[in-house]
Scaffold this motif. Structure first.
Motif, short mmCIF file in Angstrom:
data_model
loop_
_atom_site.label_atom_id
_atom_site.label_comp_id
_atom_site.label_asym_id
_atom_site.label_seq_id
_atom_site.Cartn_x
_atom_site.Cartn_y
_atom_site.Cartn_z
N THR A 132 32.86 48.51 27.84
CA THR A 132 31.83 49.36 28.45
C THR A 132 32.38 50.05 29.69
OG1 THR A 132 30.01 48.01 27.61
CG2 THR A 132 29.55 49.40 29.51
N LEU A 133 33.06 49.30 30.54
CA LEU A 133 33.58 49.88 31.77
C LEU A 133 34.67 50.92 31.49
CD1 LEU A 133 33.79 46.77 34.13
CD2 LEU A 133 32.19 48.68 34.25
N LEU A 139 36.55 53.87 33.72
CA LEU A 139 37.51 53.17 34.56
C LEU A 139 38.80 52.93 33.77
CD1 LEU A 139 34.82 52.59 36.10
CD2 LEU A 139 35.80 50.40 36.74
N SER A 140 39.91 52.96 34.46
CA SER A 140 41.19 52.65 33.82
C SER A 140 41.31 51.15 33.63
CB SER A 140 42.36 53.16 34.66
OG SER A 140 42.46 52.40 35.85
N THR A 141 42.21 50.74 32.76
CA THR A 141 42.45 49.32 32.54
C THR A 141 42.88 48.64 33.84
OG1 THR A 141 43.12 49.76 30.26
CG2 THR A 141 43.78 47.65 31.20
N ALA A 142 43.69 49.33 34.63
CA ALA A 142 44.15 48.77 35.90
C ALA A 142 42.98 48.55 36.86
CB ALA A 142 45.18 49.69 36.54
N GLN A 143 42.04 49.49 36.90
CA GLN A 143 40.88 49.35 37.78
C GLN A 143 40.01 48.16 37.36
OE1 GLN A 143 39.52 53.45 37.18
NE2 GLN A 143 39.65 53.79 39.38
N ILE A 144 39.80 48.01 36.06
CA ILE A 144 38.97 46.91 35.57
C ILE A 144 39.65 45.58 35.85
CG2 ILE A 144 37.78 45.92 33.57
CD1 ILE A 144 37.92 48.73 32.29
N SER A 146 41.80 44.89 38.19
CA SER A 146 41.76 44.62 39.62
C SER A 146 40.39 44.10 40.04
CB SER A 146 42.10 45.90 40.40
OG SER A 146 41.96 45.69 41.78
N ALA A 147 39.34 44.68 39.49
CA ALA A 147 37.99 44.26 39.86
C ALA A 147 37.70 42.83 39.42
CB ALA A 147 36.97 45.22 39.25
N PHE A 148 38.26 42.43 38.28
CA PHE A 148 38.00 41.09 37.76
C PHE A 148 39.13 40.10 38.07
CE2 PHE A 148 34.84 43.41 35.35
CZ PHE A 148 33.78 42.52 35.31
N LEU A 149 40.08 40.56 38.91
CA LEU A 149 41.14 39.67 39.41
C LEU A 149 41.95 39.05 38.28
CD1 LEU A 149 39.03 37.87 42.17
CD2 LEU A 149 40.58 39.82 42.46
N VAL A 150 42.30 39.84 37.28
CA VAL A 150 43.16 39.37 36.20
C VAL A 150 44.33 40.35 36.08
CG1 VAL A 150 41.27 38.28 34.94
CG2 VAL A 150 41.91 40.64 34.39
N PRO A 151 45.46 39.92 35.52
CA PRO A 151 46.59 40.84 35.35
C PRO A 151 46.21 42.03 34.46
CG PRO A 151 47.27 38.56 35.03
CD PRO A 151 45.78 38.55 35.09
N GLU A 152 46.82 43.17 34.75
CA GLU A 152 46.52 44.36 33.96
C GLU A 152 46.85 44.14 32.48
OE1 GLU A 152 47.63 49.13 33.77
OE2 GLU A 152 48.25 47.92 35.49
N ALA A 153 47.94 43.42 32.19
CA ALA A 153 48.32 43.16 30.81
C ALA A 153 47.24 42.36 30.08
CB ALA A 153 49.65 42.42 30.76
N THR A 154 46.64 41.41 30.79
CA THR A 154 45.58 40.61 30.19
C THR A 154 44.38 41.47 29.85
OG1 THR A 154 46.25 38.65 31.43
CG2 THR A 154 44.00 38.67 30.58
N MET A 155 43.98 42.35 30.78
CA MET A 155 42.85 43.22 30.52
C MET A 155 43.17 44.23 29.42
SD MET A 155 39.71 43.74 31.11
CE MET A 155 39.44 42.72 32.57
N ALA A 156 44.42 44.71 29.38
CA ALA A 156 44.82 45.65 28.32
C ALA A 156 44.69 45.02 26.95
CB ALA A 156 46.25 46.12 28.56
#
Length: 414
Positions: A132-133, A139-144, A146-156
């Protein structure tokens, strides 16, 4: 080009779901279209501040995203048949026209359909939030991440899996009907509620709040309210966000320390948000069936309208929590009701309810249960037991500001 617009970033977020909806409706392939839109948003973020916002920003983004999509497909020889299909479906004039002058193929806004798609029942709550975000919030993957305090690779990976799940489900860009629409709308509201809460009180990290998340949740809820103005629970959710976020300026001290509600300087509360939220919930409550978000907004309104902590209408808040309890078991509601009981009938009565809640596995290990117990014990003058409970709450929280606050409380009591 027009002159550079000071709110270009806000405009990009507003247009993101419209552009993605236009591409998905024209080409299908939600996952590929979403990637293309993200590239177009990045291009705009880099180009618009320097060159100005296009006269037709939506058309610019649709055209650039369409080009990115076609380029992406052409670069994948293993997907040649799909390339041919998309190339045939995309007018060549659109591909060759200057991006800034391009007009969107349709003014149709598919934002609501995208919200429903991103909250597909096949997705987990975490995946719904991430998708959704990214897809609707822009929002970019990096922004999301960062907001949820997880590595960018994990969110990707989370976003990628979510898109693949949607693709495998065969879901299309359409607003469901009947019972499915009701169920999916409830999921959409819940996702926005979770995003707001994470922004208002971060579950981890050094900062108490993540304002960008709360702001995005509020923006998307405003959009949902515009799309569904007669849905009273969406109106209630928006009112709840406005009334709650109004207190943000007073929630932290000069050094970022947590300031409890009862100790906040109410002169720092945002009176504009309070007025807007109060007016919205006042219009909404008499209109139809009352739901949990409306009742929570009513509780927030009672707090916000009180001149001070000592003048809060706790009996009214207790009635509202009693009504909330009728919507089914909810440990957080039960915990808040125990606080209201303590304020109305005394701390001992609240502690009795906390003993019952300690048997609920959803709450038994939560730091808020121990923090509430500590507060009520302190009110009773049982300082040693209160200090122990504060220390236990501090051990259990993952928020650094909350841990510092609870530890300080324990030290103050000895």
């Amino acid at each position: 080009m027009t002159a550079a617009h000071p709110t270009a970033q806000d405009l990009l977020r507003e247009l993101a779901p419209q552009v993605l909806g236009a591409l998905v409706r024209r080409h299908g392939a939600f996952d590929a279209c979403e990637d293309a839109v993200q590239e177009a948003l990045l291009a705009a973020a880099l180009q618009w501040p320097a060159e100005g916002v296009p006269a037709n920003p939506r058309g610019w983004l649709v055209t650039v995203a369409s080009r990115k999509l076609v380029d992406q497909i052409r670069s994948e020889s293993a997907r040649r048949r799909r390339e041919d299909a998309v190339a045939l479906a995309t007018p060549q004039a659109e591909l060759l026209a200057p991006a800034a002058d391009a007009a969107p193929a349709t003014d149709r806004d598919d934002s609501l359909a995208l919200l429903f798609l991103c909250c597909h029942p096949a997705l987990s709550a975490a995946s719904r939030i991430a998708l959704t975000l990214r897809a609707v919030g822009g929002l970019s993957t990096a922004q999301i991440a960062s907001a949820f305090l997880v590595p960018e690779a994990t969110m990707a990976q989370r976003v990628s899996r979510a898109k693949q799940t949607v693709k495998a489900s065969g879901a299309t860009l359409a607003v469901p009907e009947g019972a499915e629409a009701t169920e999916r709308l409830a999921a959409v509201r819940h996702v926005l509620y979770l995003v707001f809460n994470e922004g208002y009180t971060s579950s981890g990290g050094d900062d108490l709040t993540a304002p960008e998340l709360s702001a995005e949740a509020t923006r998307l809820t405003r959009m949902l309210h515009r799309l569904l103005p007669d849905d009273t629970e969406t109106a209630g959710l928006l009112a709840l966000m406005l009334l709650t976020d109004a207190r943000r300026p007073a929630r932290t001290g000069p050094n970022g320390e947590l300031v409890p509600l009862a100790e906040q300087d109410r002169g720092r509360w945002d009176r504009r948000l309070i007025a807007e939220g109060t007016a919205l919930i006042s219009r909404t409550l008499p209109r139809g069936r009352v739901g949990p978000y409306q009742l929570q907004a009513a509780v927030a309104a009672v707090h916000d309208e009180a001149a001070g902590a000592e003048s809060t209408d706790w009996p009214q808040i207790l009635v509202l929590y009693d009504l909330l309890g009728r919507f089914g078991p909810n440990p957080v509601v039960s915990l808040n009701r125990a606080v209201a009981v303590a304020m109305v009938d005394g701390p001992a009565a609240g502690l009795d309810l906390l003993e019952e809640l300690a048997n609920d596995p959803r709450l038994a290990r939560h730091h808020r249960l121990y923090a509430t117990r500590a507060h009520l014990l302190e009110q009773l003058g049982e300082h040693e037991s209160a200090a122990d409970a504060y220390r236990e709450a501090a051990r259990r929280t993952t928020s650094a500001p909350e841990r510092r606050h609870l530890t300080a409380r324990a030290h103050r009591l000895g």
